[in-house]
Design an enzyme around this catalytic site. Structure first.
Site, PDB file in Angstrom:
ATOM      1  N   ARG A  54      46.364  42.324  34.106  1.00 44.60           N
ATOM      2  CA  ARG A  54      45.857  42.252  32.733  1.00 44.60           C
ATOM      3  C   ARG A  54      45.830  43.610  32.026  1.00 44.60           C
ATOM      4  O   ARG A  54      46.302  43.751  30.901  1.00 44.60           O
ATOM      5  CB  ARG A  54      44.424  41.677  32.695  1.00 44.60           C
ATOM      6  CG  ARG A  54      44.363  40.184  32.668  1.00 44.60           C
ATOM      7  CD  ARG A  54      43.210  39.731  33.514  1.00 44.60           C
ATOM      8  NE  ARG A  54      43.505  40.072  34.894  1.00 44.60           N
ATOM      9  CZ  ARG A  54      44.228  39.303  35.726  1.00 44.60           C
ATOM     10  NH1 ARG A  54      44.644  38.150  35.308  1.00 44.60           N
ATOM     11  NH2 ARG A  54      44.495  39.670  36.961  1.00 44.60           N
ATOM     12  N   THR A  55      45.244  44.601  32.693  1.00 44.40           N
ATOM     13  CA  THR A  55      45.031  45.869  31.993  1.00 44.40           C
ATOM     14  C   THR A  55      46.371  46.528  31.666  1.00 44.40           C
ATOM     15  O   THR A  55      46.610  46.960  30.542  1.00 44.40           O
ATOM     16  CB  THR A  55      44.147  46.800  32.853  1.00 44.40           C
ATOM     17  OG1 THR A  55      43.023  46.056  33.301  1.00 44.40           O
ATOM     18  CG2 THR A  55      43.679  47.994  32.052  1.00 44.40           C
ATOM     19  N   LYS A  83      54.702  63.145  46.459  1.00 40.88           N
ATOM     20  CA  LYS A  83      54.951  64.471  47.044  1.00 40.88           C
ATOM     21  C   LYS A  83      53.687  65.315  47.059  1.00 40.88           C
ATOM     22  O   LYS A  83      53.731  66.498  47.396  1.00 40.88           O
ATOM     23  CB  LYS A  83      56.026  65.203  46.235  1.00 40.88           C
ATOM     24  CG  LYS A  83      57.349  64.461  46.157  1.00 40.88           C
ATOM     25  CD  LYS A  83      58.281  65.153  45.152  1.00 40.88           C
ATOM     26  CE  LYS A  83      59.383  64.216  44.692  1.00 40.88           C
ATOM     27  NZ  LYS A  83      60.012  64.683  43.461  1.00 40.88           N
ATOM     28  N   ARG A 104      44.742  54.193  35.522  1.00 41.00           N
ATOM     29  CA  ARG A 104      43.907  53.502  36.527  1.00 41.00           C
ATOM     30  C   ARG A 104      44.051  54.255  37.826  1.00 41.00           C
ATOM     31  O   ARG A 104      45.168  54.618  38.222  1.00 41.00           O
ATOM     32  CB  ARG A 104      44.339  52.051  36.710  1.00 41.00           C
ATOM     33  CG  ARG A 104      43.650  51.423  37.912  1.00 41.00           C
ATOM     34  CD  ARG A 104      43.812  49.932  37.978  1.00 41.00           C
ATOM     35  NE  ARG A 104      43.055  49.266  36.925  1.00 41.00           N
ATOM     36  CZ  ARG A 104      42.905  47.946  36.855  1.00 41.00           C
ATOM     37  NH1 ARG A 104      43.461  47.170  37.753  1.00 41.00           N
ATOM     38  NH2 ARG A 104      42.204  47.405  35.878  1.00 41.00           N
ATOM     39  N   HIS A 132      35.055  50.620  33.851  1.00 34.26           N
ATOM     40  CA  HIS A 132      36.274  49.994  33.341  1.00 34.26           C
ATOM     41  C   HIS A 132      36.044  49.766  31.849  1.00 34.26           C
ATOM     42  O   HIS A 132      35.838  48.641  31.399  1.00 34.26           O
ATOM     43  CB  HIS A 132      36.507  48.678  34.087  1.00 34.26           C
ATOM     44  CG  HIS A 132      37.868  48.077  33.908  1.00 34.26           C
ATOM     45  ND1 HIS A 132      38.764  48.473  32.920  1.00 34.26           N
ATOM     46  CD2 HIS A 132      38.485  47.069  34.585  1.00 34.26           C
ATOM     47  CE1 HIS A 132      39.864  47.752  33.020  1.00 34.26           C
ATOM     48  NE2 HIS A 132      39.720  46.896  34.027  1.00 34.26           N
TER      49      HIS A 132
HETATM   50  N1   CP Z   1      40.440  42.626  34.579  1.00 37.03           N
HETATM   51  C1   CP Z   1      41.313  43.494  35.153  1.00 37.03           C
HETATM   52  O1   CP Z   1      41.095  44.714  35.195  1.00 37.03           O
HETATM   53  O2   CP Z   1      42.419  42.881  35.656  1.00 37.03           O
HETATM   54  P1   CP Z   1      43.651  43.663  36.316  1.00 37.03           P
HETATM   55  O3   CP Z   1      43.146  44.302  37.595  1.00 37.03           O
HETATM   56  O4   CP Z   1      44.691  42.619  36.544  1.00 37.03           O
HETATM   57  O5   CP Z   1      44.092  44.724  35.345  1.00 37.03           O
END
Ligand code: CP
Length: 307
Positions: A54-55, A83, A104, A132
Protein backbone atom coordinates in the site's frame (compact mmCIF):
# COMPACT_ATOMS: atom_id res chain seq x y z
CA UNK A 1 4.03 26.58 6.11
CA UNK A 2 4.37 22.92 5.15
CA UNK A 3 6.49 23.48 1.97
CA UNK A 4 9.97 21.95 2.34
CA UNK A 5 9.26 20.24 5.69
CA UNK A 6 10.19 16.66 6.58
CA UNK A 7 7.39 14.38 7.85
CA UNK A 8 8.87 12.03 10.45
CA UNK A 9 6.00 11.91 12.97
CA UNK A 10 2.35 12.86 12.45
CA UNK A 11 2.68 15.61 15.06
CA UNK A 12 5.20 17.37 12.78
CA UNK A 13 2.08 18.91 11.21
CA UNK A 14 -0.24 21.22 13.15
CA UNK A 15 -3.97 20.49 13.32
CA UNK A 16 -4.56 23.43 10.98
CA UNK A 17 -2.02 22.05 8.47
CA UNK A 18 -3.74 18.65 8.70
CA UNK A 19 -7.15 20.17 7.98
CA UNK A 20 -5.82 21.98 4.91
CA UNK A 21 -4.14 18.76 3.75
CA UNK A 22 -7.37 16.78 4.15
CA UNK A 23 -9.35 19.48 2.30
CA UNK A 24 -6.87 19.24 -0.58
CA UNK A 25 -7.01 15.41 -0.58
CA UNK A 26 -10.80 15.53 -0.91
CA UNK A 27 -10.59 18.19 -3.64
CA UNK A 28 -8.21 15.91 -5.57
CA UNK A 29 -10.53 12.95 -5.03
CA UNK A 30 -13.46 14.97 -6.46
CA UNK A 31 -11.57 16.33 -9.49
CA UNK A 32 -8.39 14.27 -10.08
CA UNK A 33 -8.04 15.53 -13.67
CA UNK A 34 -7.40 19.07 -12.40
CA UNK A 35 -4.12 17.90 -10.83
CA UNK A 36 -2.70 15.71 -13.63
CA UNK A 37 0.19 18.02 -14.49
CA UNK A 38 0.84 19.77 -11.16
CA UNK A 39 4.21 18.08 -10.68
CA UNK A 40 5.50 17.88 -14.25
CA UNK A 41 9.29 17.84 -14.05
CA UNK A 42 9.47 16.76 -10.38
CA UNK A 43 11.02 13.47 -9.22
CA UNK A 44 10.16 11.35 -6.15
CA UNK A 45 12.74 8.89 -4.74
CA UNK A 46 11.03 5.83 -3.28
CA UNK A 47 13.47 4.13 -0.85
CA UNK A 48 11.96 0.96 0.62
CA UNK A 49 14.34 -1.02 2.83
CA UNK A 50 11.36 -3.17 3.93
CA UNK A 51 8.47 -4.77 1.97
CA UNK A 52 5.32 -2.76 1.25
CA UNK A 53 2.28 -2.88 -1.01
CA UNK A 54 0.00 0.00 0.00
CA UNK A 55 2.51 2.61 1.08
CA UNK A 56 4.91 2.17 -1.82
CA UNK A 57 2.29 1.79 -4.55
CA UNK A 58 0.13 4.62 -3.21
CA UNK A 59 3.13 6.99 -3.06
CA UNK A 60 4.24 6.01 -6.53
CA UNK A 61 0.69 6.22 -7.91
CA UNK A 62 0.26 9.59 -6.17
CA UNK A 63 3.39 11.03 -7.82
CA UNK A 64 2.50 9.65 -11.26
CA UNK A 65 -1.09 10.93 -10.99
CA UNK A 66 0.29 14.42 -10.32
CA UNK A 67 2.42 14.30 -13.46
CA UNK A 68 5.71 13.63 -11.63
CA UNK A 69 8.08 10.70 -12.00
CA UNK A 70 9.53 8.11 -9.62
CA UNK A 71 12.94 6.51 -9.09
CA UNK A 72 14.00 4.18 -6.28
CA UNK A 73 14.21 0.65 -4.95
CA UNK A 74 11.84 -1.78 -3.31
CA UNK A 75 14.66 -4.16 -2.47
CA UNK A 76 17.69 -2.47 -0.86
CA UNK A 77 20.02 -5.25 -2.03
CA UNK A 78 19.61 -3.95 -5.57
CA UNK A 79 21.31 -0.69 -4.48
CA UNK A 80 24.69 0.12 -2.89
CA UNK A 81 23.07 -0.51 0.52
CA UNK A 82 24.19 -4.12 -0.15
CA UNK A 83 27.81 -2.82 -0.20
CA UNK A 84 27.37 -1.25 3.22
CA UNK A 85 26.44 2.33 2.25
CA UNK A 86 24.98 4.29 5.16
CA UNK A 87 21.52 5.89 5.21
CA UNK A 88 23.22 9.31 5.46
CA UNK A 89 25.33 8.77 2.32
CA UNK A 90 22.42 7.21 0.41
CA UNK A 91 20.18 10.22 1.09
CA UNK A 92 22.92 12.75 0.28
CA UNK A 93 23.32 11.02 -3.07
CA UNK A 94 19.61 10.59 -3.82
CA UNK A 95 19.08 14.29 -3.05
CA UNK A 96 21.39 15.09 -6.00
CA UNK A 97 18.79 13.53 -8.31
CA UNK A 98 15.32 13.81 -6.76
CA UNK A 99 13.13 16.60 -5.31
CA UNK A 100 11.55 14.60 -2.47
CA UNK A 101 12.15 11.17 -0.90
CA UNK A 102 9.99 8.65 0.90
CA UNK A 103 11.75 6.10 3.11
CA UNK A 104 10.63 2.89 4.84
CA UNK A 105 13.23 1.28 7.07
CA UNK A 106 13.23 -1.58 9.63
CA UNK A 107 15.29 0.50 12.07
CA UNK A 108 13.52 3.03 14.27
CA UNK A 109 14.85 6.52 13.63
CA UNK A 110 16.39 5.86 10.19
CA UNK A 111 14.15 8.39 8.34
CA UNK A 112 14.87 10.99 11.06
CA UNK A 113 18.60 10.39 10.60
CA UNK A 114 18.14 10.74 6.83
CA UNK A 115 16.31 14.05 7.34
CA UNK A 116 19.32 15.47 9.20
CA UNK A 117 21.48 14.91 6.10
CA UNK A 118 18.91 15.85 3.48
CA UNK A 119 18.34 19.10 1.60
CA UNK A 120 15.09 17.67 0.16
CA UNK A 121 11.91 16.74 2.13
CA UNK A 122 12.00 13.25 3.67
CA UNK A 123 8.75 11.40 4.36
CA UNK A 124 8.83 8.55 6.87
CA UNK A 125 6.95 5.61 5.31
CA UNK A 126 7.29 3.50 8.49
CA UNK A 127 10.32 2.91 10.72
CA UNK A 128 10.44 -0.33 12.70
CA UNK A 129 7.85 -0.41 15.49
CA UNK A 130 8.05 3.38 15.89
CA UNK A 131 5.89 5.56 13.61
CA UNK A 132 3.99 5.46 10.32
CA UNK A 133 2.85 9.05 9.82
CA UNK A 134 1.35 8.77 6.33
CA UNK A 135 -0.74 5.80 7.49
CA UNK A 136 -1.95 8.12 10.25
CA UNK A 137 -2.84 10.80 7.68
CA UNK A 138 -4.75 8.11 5.80
CA UNK A 139 -6.55 7.03 8.96
CA UNK A 140 -7.46 10.54 10.09
CA UNK A 141 -8.79 11.44 6.64
CA UNK A 142 -10.86 8.24 6.60
CA UNK A 143 -12.32 9.01 10.03
CA UNK A 144 -13.02 12.67 9.23
CA UNK A 145 -14.70 11.72 5.95
CA UNK A 146 -16.75 8.76 7.16
CA UNK A 147 -17.57 9.81 10.74
CA UNK A 148 -17.88 13.57 10.08
CA UNK A 149 -15.38 14.49 12.82
CA UNK A 150 -12.32 13.10 14.56
CA UNK A 151 -13.26 14.62 17.94
CA UNK A 152 -15.30 12.84 20.65
CA UNK A 153 -15.06 9.28 19.33
CA UNK A 154 -14.61 6.01 21.20
CA UNK A 155 -11.76 4.34 19.32
CA UNK A 156 -10.96 0.67 19.82
CA UNK A 157 -7.48 -0.55 18.90
CA UNK A 158 -7.29 -4.32 18.70
CA UNK A 159 -4.37 -6.72 18.11
CA UNK A 160 -0.64 -6.08 18.36
CA UNK A 161 -0.47 -2.80 20.26
CA UNK A 162 3.10 -3.38 21.44
CA UNK A 163 4.92 -3.50 18.09
CA UNK A 164 2.30 -1.84 15.86
CA UNK A 165 3.71 1.43 14.47
CA UNK A 166 0.36 2.29 12.87
CA UNK A 167 -1.40 2.31 16.24
CA UNK A 168 1.44 4.16 17.99
CA UNK A 169 1.28 6.90 15.36
CA UNK A 170 -2.51 7.13 15.28
CA UNK A 171 -2.99 7.17 19.05
CA UNK A 172 -0.46 9.97 19.48
CA UNK A 173 -2.08 11.95 16.67
CA UNK A 174 -5.62 11.44 18.03
CA UNK A 175 -4.59 12.62 21.48
CA UNK A 176 -4.60 16.16 20.00
CA UNK A 177 -8.37 15.99 19.41
CA UNK A 178 -11.07 16.65 22.06
CA UNK A 179 -12.71 14.15 24.40
CA UNK A 180 -11.43 10.91 22.96
CA UNK A 181 -11.88 7.52 24.61
CA UNK A 182 -9.14 4.99 23.78
CA UNK A 183 -10.06 1.32 24.18
CA UNK A 184 -6.99 -0.92 23.98
CA UNK A 185 -7.76 -4.58 23.27
CA UNK A 186 -4.78 -6.96 23.23
CA UNK A 187 -3.31 -10.02 24.84
CA UNK A 188 -1.25 -8.91 27.88
CA UNK A 189 1.99 -9.76 26.02
CA UNK A 190 1.13 -7.25 23.26
CA UNK A 191 -0.28 -4.40 25.37
CA UNK A 192 0.08 -0.72 24.46
CA UNK A 193 3.48 0.56 25.73
CA UNK A 194 3.34 2.72 28.87
CA UNK A 195 5.04 5.69 27.18
CA UNK A 196 2.18 5.94 24.65
CA UNK A 197 -0.49 5.70 27.37
CA UNK A 198 1.37 8.32 29.40
CA UNK A 199 1.14 10.73 26.47
CA UNK A 200 -2.67 10.66 26.47
CA UNK A 201 -3.20 13.27 29.17
CA UNK A 202 -6.80 13.48 30.35
CA UNK A 203 -8.31 11.28 27.65
CA UNK A 204 -10.15 8.21 28.95
CA UNK A 205 -8.34 4.86 28.55
CA UNK A 206 -9.95 1.42 28.83
CA UNK A 207 -7.76 -1.71 28.59
CA UNK A 208 -9.22 -5.20 28.10
CA UNK A 209 -8.15 -8.58 26.75
CA UNK A 210 -11.44 -9.41 25.04
CA UNK A 211 -13.07 -7.52 22.16
CA UNK A 212 -16.57 -8.91 22.81
CA UNK A 213 -16.61 -7.15 26.21
CA UNK A 214 -16.39 -3.68 24.65
CA UNK A 215 -17.41 -3.84 20.99
CA UNK A 216 -20.86 -2.35 21.66
CA UNK A 217 -19.26 0.90 22.98
CA UNK A 218 -16.93 1.53 20.04
CA UNK A 219 -17.38 4.12 17.23
CA UNK A 220 -14.21 3.24 15.33
CA UNK A 221 -12.67 -0.22 15.53
CA UNK A 222 -9.03 -0.27 14.36
CA UNK A 223 -7.92 -3.86 13.82
CA UNK A 224 -4.24 -4.77 13.42
CA UNK A 225 -2.21 -7.77 12.39
CA UNK A 226 -0.06 -9.77 14.80
CA UNK A 227 3.29 -9.05 13.11
CA UNK A 228 5.41 -12.15 12.69
CA UNK A 229 8.44 -10.06 11.61
CA UNK A 230 8.60 -8.23 14.97
CA UNK A 231 8.72 -11.40 17.14
CA UNK A 232 12.01 -12.84 18.38
CA UNK A 233 10.38 -16.17 19.12
CA UNK A 234 8.34 -18.12 16.50
CA UNK A 235 6.54 -20.17 19.19
CA UNK A 236 5.26 -17.00 20.84
CA UNK A 237 4.03 -15.72 17.46
CA UNK A 238 2.17 -18.97 16.73
CA UNK A 239 0.52 -18.88 20.17
CA UNK A 240 -0.75 -15.32 19.69
CA UNK A 241 -1.40 -15.05 15.96
CA UNK A 242 -5.09 -16.03 16.06
CA UNK A 243 -5.91 -14.45 19.42
CA UNK A 244 -8.48 -12.13 17.78
CA UNK A 245 -10.51 -12.98 14.70
CA UNK A 246 -13.27 -10.51 13.86
CA UNK A 247 -16.21 -12.29 12.23
CA UNK A 248 -19.66 -11.28 10.99
CA UNK A 249 -21.17 -12.84 14.15
CA UNK A 250 -18.95 -10.79 16.46
CA UNK A 251 -20.18 -7.61 14.75
CA UNK A 252 -23.79 -8.35 15.75
CA UNK A 253 -23.56 -6.32 18.97
CA UNK A 254 -21.59 -3.42 17.42
CA UNK A 255 -23.18 -0.03 16.66
CA UNK A 256 -24.78 0.28 13.22
CA UNK A 257 -22.59 3.29 12.42
CA UNK A 258 -19.35 1.86 13.79
CA UNK A 259 -16.60 1.65 11.18
CA UNK A 260 -14.03 -1.17 10.99
CA UNK A 261 -10.60 0.03 9.88
CA UNK A 262 -7.35 -1.85 9.29
CA UNK A 263 -4.07 -0.48 7.89
CA UNK A 264 -3.66 -3.81 6.02
CA UNK A 265 -2.18 -6.24 5.19
CA UNK A 266 -4.43 -8.57 7.19
CA UNK A 267 -3.63 -12.20 7.87
CA UNK A 268 -6.56 -13.84 9.66
CA UNK A 269 -7.64 -11.19 12.21
CA UNK A 270 -10.63 -10.14 10.05
CA UNK A 271 -12.58 -12.98 8.49
CA UNK A 272 -13.38 -12.33 4.79
CA UNK A 273 -17.10 -12.59 5.67
CA UNK A 274 -16.78 -9.15 7.31
CA UNK A 275 -15.77 -7.54 3.98
CA UNK A 276 -19.36 -7.34 2.72
CA UNK A 277 -20.56 -5.55 5.88
CA UNK A 278 -21.04 -1.82 5.12
CA UNK A 279 -19.13 -1.02 8.31
CA UNK A 280 -15.95 -2.56 6.86
CA UNK A 281 -14.09 0.39 5.30
CA UNK A 282 -10.49 -0.86 5.06
CA UNK A 283 -10.26 -0.87 1.27
CA UNK A 284 -11.84 2.58 1.10
CA UNK A 285 -9.21 3.57 3.71
CA UNK A 286 -6.44 2.29 1.39
CA UNK A 287 -7.82 4.51 -1.39
CA UNK A 288 -7.90 7.58 0.86
CA UNK A 289 -4.20 6.77 1.40
CA UNK A 290 -3.40 7.62 -2.19
CA UNK A 291 -5.34 10.92 -2.16
CA UNK A 292 -3.79 12.08 1.09
CA UNK A 293 -0.30 11.21 -0.20
CA UNK A 294 -1.04 13.20 -3.38
CA UNK A 295 -1.99 16.16 -1.20
CA UNK A 296 1.10 15.70 0.99
CA UNK A 297 3.59 15.55 -1.90
CA UNK A 298 1.96 18.58 -3.51
CA UNK A 299 2.07 20.64 -0.29
CA UNK A 300 5.65 19.64 0.55
CA UNK A 301 6.88 20.57 -2.93
CA UNK A 302 4.73 23.57 -3.79
CA UNK A 303 3.16 24.84 -0.57
CA UNK A 304 -0.09 26.59 -1.45
CA UNK A 305 0.98 27.29 -5.04
CA UNK A 306 -1.16 24.59 -6.61
CA UNK A 307 -4.49 24.36 -8.43
N1 CP B 1 -0.50 -0.18 5.71
C1 CP B 1 0.75 -0.41 5.23
O1 CP B 1 1.74 0.21 5.63
O2 CP B 1 0.77 -1.38 4.27
P1 CP B 1 2.09 -1.81 3.47
O3 CP B 1 3.04 -2.45 4.47
O4 CP B 1 1.61 -2.75 2.42
O5 CP B 1 2.71 -0.56 2.90
Amino acid sequence: MIKGKHLIEPTDLTLEELDLLFDLALAIESNPKDYLSELNGYLLASLFYEPSTRTRFSFEAAMLRLGGQVIGFSEPNSSSVSKGESVADTIRTVACYADIAVMRHPKEGAPKLASKHSPIPIINAGDGGHQHPTQTLTDLLTIRSLKGSIHKNVVGFCGDLKFGRTVHSLVKAMARYDDMTFVFVSPPELAMPAHIKDSLGSHKIIEVNNLEDVIDQIDILYMTRIQRERFFNEEEYLRLKSYFVLTKDKLSTAKNDMIVMHPLPRVDEIHPNVDEDPRAVYFQQAQYGMYVRMALILKLLKGDAHA
